[in-house]
Design a protein around this motif. Structure first.
Motif, PDB file in Angstrom:
ATOM      1  N   ALA A  73      -9.348  -6.207  -1.050  1.00 54.57           N
ATOM      2  CA  ALA A  73     -10.682  -6.365  -1.649  1.00 54.57           C
ATOM      3  C   ALA A  73     -10.912  -5.336  -2.754  1.00 54.57           C
ATOM      4  CB  ALA A  73     -11.751  -6.249  -0.560  1.00 54.57           C
ATOM      5  N   GLY A  74      -9.838  -4.779  -3.297  1.00 59.31           N
ATOM      6  CA  GLY A  74      -9.968  -3.803  -4.393  1.00 59.31           C
ATOM      7  C   GLY A  74     -10.044  -2.370  -3.881  1.00 59.31           C
ATOM      8  N   ARG A 100      -2.093   4.651  -2.231  1.00 54.90           N
ATOM      9  CA  ARG A 100      -0.626   4.625  -2.389  1.00 54.90           C
ATOM     10  C   ARG A 100       0.006   5.994  -2.608  1.00 54.90           C
ATOM     11  NH1 ARG A 100      -0.764  -0.357  -6.505  1.00 54.90           N
ATOM     12  NH2 ARG A 100      -1.214  -2.002  -4.990  1.00 54.90           N
ATOM     13  N   GLY A 162      -5.937 -11.193 -10.201  1.00 55.62           N
ATOM     14  CA  GLY A 162      -6.789 -11.877  -9.218  1.00 55.62           C
ATOM     15  C   GLY A 162      -7.318 -13.200  -9.760  1.00 55.62           C
ATOM     16  N   ASN A 309       4.236 -12.715  -7.243  1.00 57.58           N
ATOM     17  CA  ASN A 309       3.435 -11.478  -7.143  1.00 57.58           C
ATOM     18  C   ASN A 309       2.374 -11.544  -6.062  1.00 57.58           C
ATOM     19  OD1 ASN A 309       2.594 -13.363  -9.371  1.00 57.58           O
ATOM     20  ND2 ASN A 309       0.706 -12.186  -9.207  1.00 57.58           N
TER      21      ASN A 309
END
Ligand SMILES: NC(=O)c1ccc[n+]([C@@H]2O[C@H](COP(=O)([O-])OP(=O)(O)OC[C@H]3O[C@@H](n4cnc5c(N)ncnc54)[C@H](OP(=O)(O)O)[C@@H]3O)[C@@H](O)[C@H]2O)c1
Length: 331
Positions: A73-74, A100, A162, A309
């Motif tokens: 969700a970003g 990350r 997206g 992707n």
């Protein structure tokens, strides 16, 4: 067989919808599933294993414990909500870039560094789509011949941005006006936005540099990247140039890559055999071809690496992380 409770955060998005497909395709052992999205999706119903489920609005009050929460969700949502789920004892597998590069968070491609799952503290990060696909061929080559330098140019689909990327491409292909990507994407080649710390580079380029070093445990590795977005709907391609430390034969590299799990070698260029983005539709594997020694530098090899992707670059890799954790008895 033990079954697991799963939450999908961002269930109505491109990656979220693909999580739902992949979990069903793989017969993931599920005892309970819950779909979260924003207030815009209240009233939406999603089918899973022939049952309809109402989407739940993500709010602090609706957070509860699951075995796994798959996030897409970003970054802003991940920053706030991943710790809320994790402190309840849920294993969060996050697709955004929020966690990350956090030292306490493993960044994992299961075929490459699943041992990093052993030190997780509740949140596990899924790497960037362009990084994930490059890791499958790089890992065995790095282990066997040593990497001196990696130079890569990407040819990325617009679905990397997206749903809004696909909508924009469709819109421009009919009207050719109103470029919400700052530049026209239809019939064009454009760059990702500038990175906040390295403004002459795009954020996608910096992600590939940092994430490659972290996943391969090679913090000093020389990685040089140019990332390009193209008006392709799904599937990222990469021209990867590797300078190796030890002498190699192309046949040895081909054999090595043929043994890598979930990597398919399609390498007979004279006969027109090489992978392309279009063939990655509904495919979970990474494809590699055009293996060739560089004409100017005999210690270097070129290759062409292609993957979906949204699947291996996002949803499939996250589901594989969950499967690996079950296999490693970490849940
Ligand atoms: N597309 C790719 O190739 C790719 C690859 C790797 C990683 N990722 C990462 O995955 C994430 C999602 O990407 P996507 O391509 O699936 O984007 P997307 O199609 O735009 O979907 C975004 C999802 O996030 C939800 N969301 C947005 N704001 C929210 C809020 N305030 N509360 C709860 N949910 C909210 C949306 O719900 P509503 O429908 O209710 O708005 C939707 O389900 C991003 O972090 C992206 O960087 C994407």
């Amino acid at each position: 067989m033990k079954k697991y409770s799963v939450a999908i955060v961002g269930a109505t998005g491109l990656v979220g919808r693909t999580f739902i497909k992949v979990l069903q395709e793989q017969n993931f052992p599920i005892s309970e599933i819950q779909f979260y999205a924003s207030s815009q999706s209240i009233g939406t119903e999603i089918e899973f294993n022939s049952q309809m489920h109402k989407v739940v609005e993500l709010k602090p009050e609706t957070v509860k414990k699951f075995d796994f929460a798959l996030f897409s969700a970003g970054g802003t949502i991940s920053k706030i909500y991943a710790p809320l789920f994790a402190e309840n004892g849920t294993i969060v597998i996050d697709n955004s870039s929020a966690w990350r590069m956090d030292e306490k968070v493993p960044l994992v491609v299961p075929e490459v560094n699943s041992e990093d799952l052993l030190w997780h503290k509740g949140i596990i990060a899924n790497p960037n789509c362009s990084t994930i696909q490059m890791m499958l061929p790089l890992k065995p080559i790095s282990d066997t011949f040593g990497l001196e330098q990696v130079i890569v140019s990407t040819y990325q689909s617009i679905s990397g941005a997206g749903n809004k990327g696909l909508v924009q491409l469709d819109f421009e292909s009919q009207n050719l006006v109103d470029y919400s990507f700052t530049k026209q994407i239809y019939s064009n080649a454009i760059f990702h936005p500038s990175d906040e710390n390295y403004p002459m580079w795009s954020n996608e380029e910096i992600k590939m540099v940092n994430e490659t070093r972290k996943i391969l445990h090679l913090p000093e590795l020389k990685v040089s990247v140019t990332c390009v977005r193209l008006p392709i709907r799904i599937g990222h391609s990469e021209a990867v140039y590797l300078i190796l430390k030890k002498p190699f034969k192309i046949s040895e590299i081909r054999e090595l890559l043929g043994k890598q799990n979930n990597l398919i070698v399609e390498d007979n260029f004279p006969d027109g055999v090489y992978p392309t983005a279009a063939q990655t539709k509904d495919r979970d594997e990474v494809f590699v071809g055009r293996l060739r020694r560089d004409l100017a530098n005999p210690n270097s090899i070129w290759m062409w690496v292609v993957a979906n992707n949204i699947r291996k670059g996002a949803a499939t890799n996250a589901v594989q992380i969950a499967q690996k954790m079950i296999e490693m008895k970490l849940v």
